[in-house]
Design a protein around this motif. Sequence first.
Motif, short mmCIF file in Angstrom:
data_model
loop_
_atom_site.label_atom_id
_atom_site.label_comp_id
_atom_site.label_asym_id
_atom_site.label_seq_id
_atom_site.Cartn_x
_atom_site.Cartn_y
_atom_site.Cartn_z
N THR A 13 0.85 -1.20 0.00
CA THR A 13 0.00 0.00 0.00
C THR A 13 0.88 1.24 0.00
N ASP A 14 0.33 2.32 -0.45
CA ASP A 14 1.00 3.61 -0.32
C ASP A 14 -0.06 4.70 -0.15
N GLN A 15 0.36 5.76 0.46
CA GLN A 15 -0.52 6.90 0.67
C GLN A 15 0.30 8.16 0.57
N THR A 16 -0.17 9.11 -0.21
CA THR A 16 0.58 10.34 -0.45
C THR A 16 0.14 11.44 0.51
N VAL A 17 1.12 12.06 1.14
CA VAL A 17 0.86 13.22 2.00
C VAL A 17 1.33 14.44 1.22
N ASN A 18 0.39 15.23 0.74
CA ASN A 18 0.72 16.37 -0.12
C ASN A 18 1.20 17.57 0.68
N ASP A 19 2.11 18.32 0.06
CA ASP A 19 2.59 19.60 0.60
C ASP A 19 3.11 19.47 2.04
N PHE A 20 3.87 18.40 2.28
CA PHE A 20 4.48 18.21 3.60
C PHE A 20 5.89 18.80 3.58
N VAL A 21 6.25 19.55 4.62
CA VAL A 21 7.56 20.18 4.70
C VAL A 21 8.53 19.23 5.41
N CYS A 25 15.40 19.02 5.26
CA CYS A 25 15.79 20.04 4.27
C CYS A 25 14.83 21.21 4.22
N HIS A 26 13.70 21.11 4.96
CA HIS A 26 12.71 22.20 5.07
C HIS A 26 12.14 22.61 3.71
N THR A 27 11.97 21.62 2.83
CA THR A 27 11.40 21.86 1.51
C THR A 27 10.07 21.14 1.40
N PRO A 28 9.00 21.82 0.96
CA PRO A 28 7.70 21.15 0.82
C PRO A 28 7.68 20.20 -0.38
N GLY A 29 6.92 19.15 -0.25
CA GLY A 29 6.80 18.18 -1.34
C GLY A 29 5.76 17.13 -1.01
N ASN A 30 5.52 16.24 -1.95
CA ASN A 30 4.56 15.16 -1.75
C ASN A 30 5.30 13.91 -1.26
N PHE A 31 4.99 13.50 -0.05
CA PHE A 31 5.65 12.36 0.58
C PHE A 31 4.75 11.13 0.45
N VAL A 32 5.33 10.05 -0.08
CA VAL A 32 4.57 8.80 -0.27
C VAL A 32 4.89 7.85 0.87
N MET A 33 3.86 7.49 1.65
CA MET A 33 4.02 6.52 2.73
C MET A 33 3.91 5.12 2.12
N ARG A 34 4.97 4.33 2.25
CA ARG A 34 5.00 3.01 1.63
C ARG A 34 5.03 1.89 2.67
N ARG A 49 8.27 -14.86 5.06
CA ARG A 49 7.61 -13.65 4.56
C ARG A 49 7.25 -12.76 5.74
N THR A 50 7.67 -11.53 5.69
CA THR A 50 7.37 -10.58 6.75
C THR A 50 6.99 -9.23 6.14
N THR A 51 6.11 -8.52 6.81
CA THR A 51 5.79 -7.15 6.43
C THR A 51 6.50 -6.25 7.43
N SER A 52 7.67 -5.77 7.08
CA SER A 52 8.49 -5.10 8.08
C SER A 52 9.05 -3.76 7.63
N ASP A 53 8.77 -3.37 6.40
CA ASP A 53 9.37 -2.12 5.91
C ASP A 53 8.30 -1.07 5.71
N TYR A 54 8.27 -0.09 6.57
CA TYR A 54 7.36 1.04 6.46
C TYR A 54 8.22 2.29 6.38
N HIS A 55 8.07 3.08 5.34
CA HIS A 55 8.94 4.24 5.21
C HIS A 55 8.37 5.26 4.24
N THR A 56 9.00 6.44 4.26
CA THR A 56 8.76 7.46 3.25
C THR A 56 10.11 8.07 2.90
N SER A 78 -4.91 8.98 10.23
CA SER A 78 -5.15 10.36 10.68
C SER A 78 -5.98 11.13 9.66
N GLY A 79 -6.71 12.08 10.14
CA GLY A 79 -7.49 12.93 9.26
C GLY A 79 -6.61 13.95 8.56
N PRO A 80 -7.17 14.69 7.61
CA PRO A 80 -6.39 15.67 6.84
C PRO A 80 -5.70 16.71 7.72
#
Length: 218
Positions: A13-21, A25-34, A49-56, A78-80
């Motif tokens: 699964t992935d989920q994109t968090v838009n306009d996150f600073v 580096c203090h730069t805004p961008g779209n972060f993909v939660m994987r 088989r393991t589900t062990s890697d959660y990252h962005t 979490s909500g918006p």
Amino acid sequence: MIYRVSIQNKLLTDQTVNDFVCPVCHTPGNFVMRKIRQTSRIFFIPFMRTTSDYHTVCPHCGNKFPFTAAQYKSICLSGPEQIHQQLHSAINAYVLHQKQGLSKFSERSPKSSAAAAILAFFLGVFGAQNIYLGHSGRVLISFGMDILAVLMFVICLLTKGTGMLLFFSAMLLAANIYWGIIDAIRIASGHAKDGSGLYVMTRKQFISRNRRLQNLTR
């Protein structure tokens, strides 16, 4: 027989968090939660088989920020209004932990890591690496184990006793040899300290760890 072990990664699964600073580096961008499923294989046969890697990953500075399963779930649910705060909190906790871990390598021991590793590997049974690095307590323990092993061996020969003393003598020497090999590995990887508490590492390891620390503090 040679076994080929590999790890196959599959994106679940992935989920994109838009306009996150990015806190680094203090730069805004779209972060993909994987969420990645990792499957270990021998040749083509999966055996674990393991589900062990959660990252962005920050799209600008390229830093990878891993999470625990609980953190990933909390962020994704979490909500918006809260998702930015949750993600910021999780990344800051990781960055702080990394800074604390890397800051201990800010000073380098004047002792040669190559010499220490060679002494540990070939003369570790005598505790030579501890003599070189200045660990007086470990030297006494190592010598004590060696002397005890020799005494047991001599007593066994003189009294023609059972093999129990000979067994314990061999075990003490084997423990010192094992200690030396482990120390050699720790020294070669840059995780061993000298008697002053400074890490024994190569110049390349020192520069690499300081660069990582600088990347997190810029």
